[in-house]
Design a protein around this motif. Structure first.
Motif, PDB file in Angstrom:
ATOM      1  N   GLU A  50     -14.535  26.593   1.033  1.00 61.62           N
ATOM      2  CA  GLU A  50     -15.078  26.321   2.364  1.00 61.62           C
ATOM      3  C   GLU A  50     -15.638  24.903   2.388  1.00 61.62           C
ATOM      4  OE1 GLU A  50     -16.127  28.326   5.241  1.00 61.62           O
ATOM      5  OE2 GLU A  50     -14.514  29.709   4.696  1.00 61.62           O
ATOM      6  N   MET A  51     -14.946  23.998   3.013  1.00 69.00           N
ATOM      7  CA  MET A  51     -15.379  22.602   3.021  1.00 69.00           C
ATOM      8  C   MET A  51     -14.849  21.933   4.292  1.00 69.00           C
ATOM      9  SD  MET A  51     -14.675  19.787   0.051  1.00 69.00           S
ATOM     10  CE  MET A  51     -14.995  20.780  -1.377  1.00 69.00           C
ATOM     11  N   ALA A  52     -15.642  21.033   4.844  1.00 65.08           N
ATOM     12  CA  ALA A  52     -15.174  20.306   6.024  1.00 65.08           C
ATOM     13  C   ALA A  52     -15.465  18.824   5.826  1.00 65.08           C
ATOM     14  CB  ALA A  52     -15.882  20.827   7.264  1.00 65.08           C
ATOM     15  N   ALA A  53     -14.859  17.988   6.676  1.00 61.58           N
ATOM     16  CA  ALA A  53     -15.030  16.540   6.525  1.00 61.58           C
ATOM     17  C   ALA A  53     -15.615  15.936   7.780  1.00 61.58           C
ATOM     18  CB  ALA A  53     -13.690  15.895   6.230  1.00 61.58           C
ATOM     19  N   SER A  54     -16.567  15.010   7.577  1.00 63.11           N
ATOM     20  CA  SER A  54     -17.116  14.269   8.707  1.00 63.11           C
ATOM     21  C   SER A  54     -16.838  12.788   8.466  1.00 63.11           C
ATOM     22  CB  SER A  54     -18.627  14.557   8.785  1.00 63.11           C
ATOM     23  OG  SER A  54     -19.262  13.571   9.555  1.00 63.11           O
ATOM     24  N   PHE A  55     -16.327  12.106   9.488  1.00 60.56           N
ATOM     25  CA  PHE A  55     -15.980  10.694   9.336  1.00 60.56           C
ATOM     26  C   PHE A  55     -17.181   9.837   9.723  1.00 60.56           C
ATOM     27  CE2 PHE A  55     -11.333  10.739   8.653  1.00 60.56           C
ATOM     28  CZ  PHE A  55     -11.126  12.112   8.756  1.00 60.56           C
ATOM     29  N   PRO A  64       0.866  -1.163   0.000  1.00 55.98           N
ATOM     30  CA  PRO A  64       0.000   0.000   0.000  1.00 55.98           C
ATOM     31  C   PRO A  64       0.910   1.222   0.000  1.00 55.98           C
ATOM     32  CG  PRO A  64       0.146  -0.949   2.196  1.00 55.98           C
ATOM     33  CD  PRO A  64       1.060  -1.754   1.329  1.00 55.98           C
ATOM     34  N   HIS A  65       0.820   2.056  -1.005  1.00 53.86           N
ATOM     35  CA  HIS A  65       1.736   3.198  -1.038  1.00 53.86           C
ATOM     36  C   HIS A  65       1.226   4.351  -0.178  1.00 53.86           C
ATOM     37  CE1 HIS A  65       3.479   6.831  -3.284  1.00 53.86           C
ATOM     38  NE2 HIS A  65       4.270   6.478  -2.317  1.00 53.86           N
ATOM     39  N   ILE A  66      -0.011   4.758  -0.448  1.00 49.87           N
ATOM     40  CA  ILE A  66      -0.607   5.831   0.351  1.00 49.87           C
ATOM     41  C   ILE A  66      -2.084   5.487   0.532  1.00 49.87           C
ATOM     42  CG2 ILE A  66       0.885   7.807  -0.205  1.00 49.87           C
ATOM     43  CD1 ILE A  66      -0.837   8.420  -2.596  1.00 49.87           C
ATOM     44  N   TYR A  67      -2.739   6.088   1.514  1.00 48.92           N
ATOM     45  CA  TYR A  67      -4.165   5.846   1.639  1.00 48.92           C
ATOM     46  C   TYR A  67      -4.902   7.121   2.048  1.00 48.92           C
ATOM     47  CZ  TYR A  67      -4.342   5.740   6.809  1.00 48.92           C
ATOM     48  OH  TYR A  67      -4.298   6.059   8.129  1.00 48.92           O
ATOM     49  N   SER A  68      -6.189   7.123   1.810  1.00 52.78           N
ATOM     50  CA  SER A  68      -7.019   8.243   2.241  1.00 52.78           C
ATOM     51  C   SER A  68      -8.417   7.722   2.542  1.00 52.78           C
ATOM     52  CB  SER A  68      -7.077   9.309   1.150  1.00 52.78           C
ATOM     53  OG  SER A  68      -7.645  10.480   1.684  1.00 52.78           O
ATOM     54  N   PRO A  69      -8.951   8.046   3.735  1.00 50.51           N
ATOM     55  CA  PRO A  69     -10.288   7.552   4.072  1.00 50.51           C
ATOM     56  C   PRO A  69     -11.381   8.299   3.307  1.00 50.51           C
ATOM     57  CG  PRO A  69      -9.269   8.659   5.960  1.00 50.51           C
ATOM     58  CD  PRO A  69      -8.328   8.802   4.830  1.00 50.51           C
ATOM     59  N   GLN A  70     -12.484   7.586   3.062  1.00 52.79           N
ATOM     60  CA  GLN A  70     -13.641   8.208   2.413  1.00 52.79           C
ATOM     61  C   GLN A  70     -14.440   8.936   3.487  1.00 52.79           C
ATOM     62  OE1 GLN A  70     -16.775   5.559   1.175  1.00 52.79           O
ATOM     63  NE2 GLN A  70     -16.972   6.574  -0.802  1.00 52.79           N
ATOM     64  N   VAL A  71     -14.640  10.231   3.278  1.00 54.16           N
ATOM     65  CA  VAL A  71     -15.329  11.030   4.297  1.00 54.16           C
ATOM     66  C   VAL A  71     -16.545  11.724   3.685  1.00 54.16           C
ATOM     67  CG1 VAL A  71     -13.255  11.473   5.658  1.00 54.16           C
ATOM     68  CG2 VAL A  71     -13.879  13.037   3.797  1.00 54.16           C
ATOM     69  N   ILE A  72     -17.415  12.217   4.549  1.00 49.95           N
ATOM     70  CA  ILE A  72     -18.545  13.020   4.066  1.00 49.95           C
ATOM     71  C   ILE A  72     -18.083  14.470   4.025  1.00 49.95           C
ATOM     72  CG2 ILE A  72     -20.933  13.699   4.478  1.00 49.95           C
ATOM     73  CD1 ILE A  72     -21.176  11.113   6.246  1.00 49.95           C
ATOM     74  N   ALA A  73     -17.884  14.983   2.827  1.00 53.06           N
ATOM     75  CA  ALA A  73     -17.492  16.386   2.700  1.00 53.06           C
ATOM     76  C   ALA A  73     -18.764  17.216   2.753  1.00 53.06           C
ATOM     77  CB  ALA A  73     -16.788  16.602   1.376  1.00 53.06           C
ATOM     78  N   TYR A  74     -18.710  18.354   3.425  1.00 54.46           N
ATOM     79  CA  TYR A  74     -19.908  19.203   3.492  1.00 54.46           C
ATOM     80  C   TYR A  74     -19.521  20.672   3.543  1.00 54.46           C
ATOM     81  CZ  TYR A  74     -18.859  19.461   8.499  1.00 54.46           C
ATOM     82  OH  TYR A  74     -18.242  19.667   9.705  1.00 54.46           O
ATOM     83  N   SER A  75     -20.512  21.489   3.258  1.00 50.13           N
ATOM     84  CA  SER A  75     -20.284  22.926   3.313  1.00 50.13           C
ATOM     85  C   SER A  75     -20.599  23.401   4.733  1.00 50.13           C
ATOM     86  CB  SER A  75     -21.207  23.618   2.311  1.00 50.13           C
ATOM     87  OG  SER A  75     -21.493  24.928   2.754  1.00 50.13           O
ATOM     88  N   PRO A  76     -19.588  23.857   5.475  1.00 49.04           N
ATOM     89  CA  PRO A  76     -19.839  24.253   6.871  1.00 49.04           C
ATOM     90  C   PRO A  76     -20.780  25.462   6.958  1.00 49.04           C
ATOM     91  CG  PRO A  76     -17.577  24.720   6.231  1.00 49.04           C
ATOM     92  CD  PRO A  76     -18.195  24.015   5.084  1.00 49.04           C
ATOM     93  N   GLU A  77     -20.867  26.173   5.856  1.00 45.78           N
ATOM     94  CA  GLU A  77     -21.710  27.368   5.831  1.00 45.78           C
ATOM     95  C   GLU A  77     -23.188  26.994   5.834  1.00 45.78           C
ATOM     96  OE1 GLU A  77     -22.427  30.758   2.471  1.00 45.78           O
ATOM     97  OE2 GLU A  77     -20.599  29.559   2.343  1.00 45.78           O
ATOM     98  N   MET A 135     -26.342  11.530   5.500  1.00 47.56           N
ATOM     99  CA  MET A 135     -25.887  12.248   4.313  1.00 47.56           C
ATOM    100  C   MET A 135     -26.903  12.099   3.174  1.00 47.56           C
ATOM    101  SD  MET A 135     -22.852  11.512   1.657  1.00 47.56           S
ATOM    102  CE  MET A 135     -23.923  10.320   0.923  1.00 47.56           C
ATOM    103  N   ALA A 136     -27.372  10.848   2.989  1.00 43.22           N
ATOM    104  CA  ALA A 136     -28.301  10.573   1.887  1.00 43.22           C
ATOM    105  C   ALA A 136     -29.605  11.360   2.040  1.00 43.22           C
ATOM    106  CB  ALA A 136     -28.593   9.084   1.818  1.00 43.22           C
ATOM    107  N   ALA A 137     -29.917  11.745   3.284  1.00 38.81           N
ATOM    108  CA  ALA A 137     -31.145  12.491   3.528  1.00 38.81           C
ATOM    109  C   ALA A 137     -31.108  13.863   2.853  1.00 38.81           C
ATOM    110  CB  ALA A 137     -31.362  12.647   5.032  1.00 38.81           C
TER     111      ALA A 137
END
Lengths: 346, 284
Positions: free
Chosen positions: A244-249, A135-148, A160-162
């Motif tokens: 402007e973006m934030a991530a929720s795990f 495995p060279h590098i990894y990145s988790p799949q997150v819920i990106a959202y607009s904090p605004e 999220m699907a809601a």
């Protein structure tokens, strides 16, 4: 002649130095795999960072010259498959996403790896270890959202699907959205075909599908969408770019993007190929990728520091899961066909 | 006389190299592609040697694929007709213009061709997308946000903007070849402008209309970047679908079959329209 047998101080010192180095001889020899290694990789930033973090600082001093064969993943995979019957192929190391690495192994194309060939394998985080690739590098799949606009960040796939028509889906990784749905609703990310209904509902609700990854950030910015599943590294990249973006795990766990490197069975220079992937697991190289691309190191001995550590920090108790590669491989072709028809609006 | 080289031989020698290049770079790959299209796809081994029509049958029997072909055809026909309707007056004006503005006009028509179609599609994204120029203008007028991106309208306007210069330039050169005195003769015989257009200019410009039409129709049938970027994931046309089968799904046999279906459709439609124009032209 007599001179040869006359001991003097200099000669003794030379002999002593040679004797002292003897136990390291195999390592020295291994470290000097001379010649050329052909690296099949994506082009662009990834290829540039391979040169900056691995090839120039770690391989060049060992006398290994790297030639990059850049292209899209399916094309490079097709090439490797087409060359499978040749005793000597044209590629030594191939960089692919972990699901494609599984497929290559399934087709019998990959050289088995172990610590005798790639010593740094012992530092690889067990979650991502496979016997056929690193495995060279990894990145988790997150819920990106607009904090605004999103005041209470969604904590699960269902939350999220809601958001319905305000959900953005990257067309080229829709199957990762399906796996995230399966993880939440079926308790098993491998039950991909079982969540067709969920995706259908999402699309019918007006969720947006973007053909290019780059379209996601402007869509969040303009308010076209509010949420969507993307790689954590992407969120970091776009945030760095001023969006402007934030991530929720997701509480149920994060499926993880893993970029793999594999050695082909018919690699013309296997020794150099092993040296390459060993260097890719070097802490210096891993930190370089984390710093510039926002992807996490896959080894246990590359602790991040300072600003990078803060940006890439995972929340307490974040669950990371590799994709269920065999199940994914089994349903992918059917799912792709189904997805195209679902998207078609006629 | 005996030393004179036969004409046929000279001609063969002259066209020989070009024929060889075409054979090597076009006919051979096409033959290979035709062979691939009869193979079977296999995920593990990539392609199994076979001799089966199933890839073609899969396309023609599945309404999804024939639907994509139909969408492509409709977009191509509509944009070709629009190119003709919008391009003819401009081409006529340019061809008949004698002022120094003529070269500036021609330059303005050619200028967009200097920019790649991908870049222009990205430009249209900025115009049509959410937060784009049209959206902002609409918002300023009191509207509540409008996104024209990822619609057939966006694809149509994108293809139209790319193909229009080809149509104008083709028509212009043909109209320039029509003797202006013929129109004057029609005038002097009492024909009003519409009659002059229908009975003198249009029939004489027909070969140009045919050539220009065929050119932009082929371009529209094979458009890739524009439908991909402006149509998005939910709008399907042949070239992006072909590319996806080939480069994303790695299904070369099916992609090869799609390529042949697209090529044969385009060629036969072009041949039919060419024949129609020819017949009409001869009838004049």
């Amino acid at each position: 002649m007599t001179d040869l047998f006359t001991p003097n101080r200099r000669r003794l010192l030379t002999l002593a130095a040679g004797a002292a180095a003897a136990p390291f001889a195999p390592a020295v020899l291994r470290a000097q795999e001379p010649g050329r290694v052909v690296m099949s990789t994506w082009g662009g930033d990834y290829a540039k960072l391979l040169t900056q973090n691995i090839e120039e600082p770690l391989l060049k001093p060992k006398g290994i010259e790297v030639v990059q064969d850049a292209g899209t993943e399916p094309t490079r995979v097709a090439k490797s498959i087409a060359q499978r019957r040749l005793p000597r192929g044209s590629v030594d190391v191939i960089c692919v996403q972990a699901p494609a690495a599984y497929d290559l192994e399934d087709s019998g194309l990959l050289e088995p790896l172990d610590e005798s060939k790639v010593p740094n394998l012992k530092y690889v985080q067990p979650t991502f270890a496979t016997p056929y690739s690193i495995p060279h590098i990894y990145s988790p799949q997150v819920i990106a959202y607009s904090p605004e606009r999103v005041k209470t960040p969604p904590k699960t796939f269902d939350e999220m699907a809601a958001y319905g028509s305000k959900v953005g889906i990257l067309d080229n990784s829709y199957i990762w959205v399906a796996m995230a749905a399966a993880l939440k609703q079926q308790g098993d990310p491998g039950k991909i075909a079982e969540v067709k209904g969920t995706l259908e509902k999402l699309i019918k609700a007006g969720a947006r599908a973007y053909t290019s990854t780059e379209a996601f950030a402007p869509a969040i910015k303009s308010g076209e969408i509010d949420v969507g599943l993307v790689w954590h590294a992407r969120v970091l990249f776009w945030t760095k770019g001023g969006v402007e973006m934030a991530a929720s795990f997701p509480a149920e766990g994060c499926l993880t993007y893993v970029s793999s490197m594999c050695v082909l069975k018919n690699a013309p220079n296997k020794a150099a190929a092993f040296a390459y992937i060993n260097a890719a697991l070097d802490p210096r190289a891993q930190r370089g990728f984390a710093d510039s691309m926002g992807y996490h190191p896959t080894i246990t001995n590359a602790a991040l520091e300072g600003d990078v550590a803060k940006r890439l920090a995972l929340p307490e108790g974040a669950k990371l899961l590799p994709a269920p590669y065999p199940q994914l491989s089994a349903v992918r072709d059917d799912m792709n066909d189904w997805w195209r028809r679902l998207l078609d609006r006629r | 006389m005996a030393t004179r080289r036969p004409e046929g031989l000279t001609a063969s020698l002259l066209i020989g190299p070009a024929t060889l290049v075409v054979m090597l770079s076009l006919v051979l790959p096409l033959a290979l592609l035709a062979r691939y299209s009869l193979n079977k796809y296999d995920r593990r081994t990539f392609m199994i040697d076979a001799f089966t029509p199933e890839n073609y049958l899969r396309f023609v029997t599945d309404p999804f694929y024939t639907g994509v072909l139909w969408t492509t055809f409709s977009i191509a026909i509509v944009t070709t007709l629009l190119c003709l309707i919008l391009g003819f007056p401009i081409a006529y004006k340019l061809a008949r213009s004698q002022t120094r503005w003529k070269s500036i006009g021609v330059l303005l028509i050619i200028l967009p061709l200097f920019i790649g179609s991908t870049v222009r599609a990205l430009g249209w994204m900025g115009v049509l997308g959410r937060g784009g120029i049209i959206d902002a203008a609409y918002g300023a007028l009191g509207g509540s946000g409008i996104s024209l991106l990822y619609t057939s309208f966006a694809v149509g306007i994108g293809i139209l903007s790319i193909n229009l210069p080809y149509m104008i330039l083709t028509l212009q050169s043909v109209i320039e070849g029509i003797d202006a005195r013929l129109e004057e003769a029609a005038d002097s015989l009492g024909a009003d402008p519409p009659r002059r257009f229908w009975h003198v200019v249009l029939p004489l410009a027909l070969p140009g209309i045919g050539t220009g039409g065929i050119l932009v129709f082929i371009l529209a049938m094979n458009a890739y970047a524009t439908p991909f970027l402006l149509g998005g994931a939910r709008f399907q046309m042949m070239a992006p679908m072909l590319y996806r089968e080939f480069a994303v799904n790695n299904n070369w046999p099916f992609a090869a079959a799609i390529a042949f279906i697209l090529m044969l459709t385009t060629l036969s439609l072009t041949a039919v329209s060419g024949l129609l124009v020819q017949r009409r032209y001869k009838a004049q």
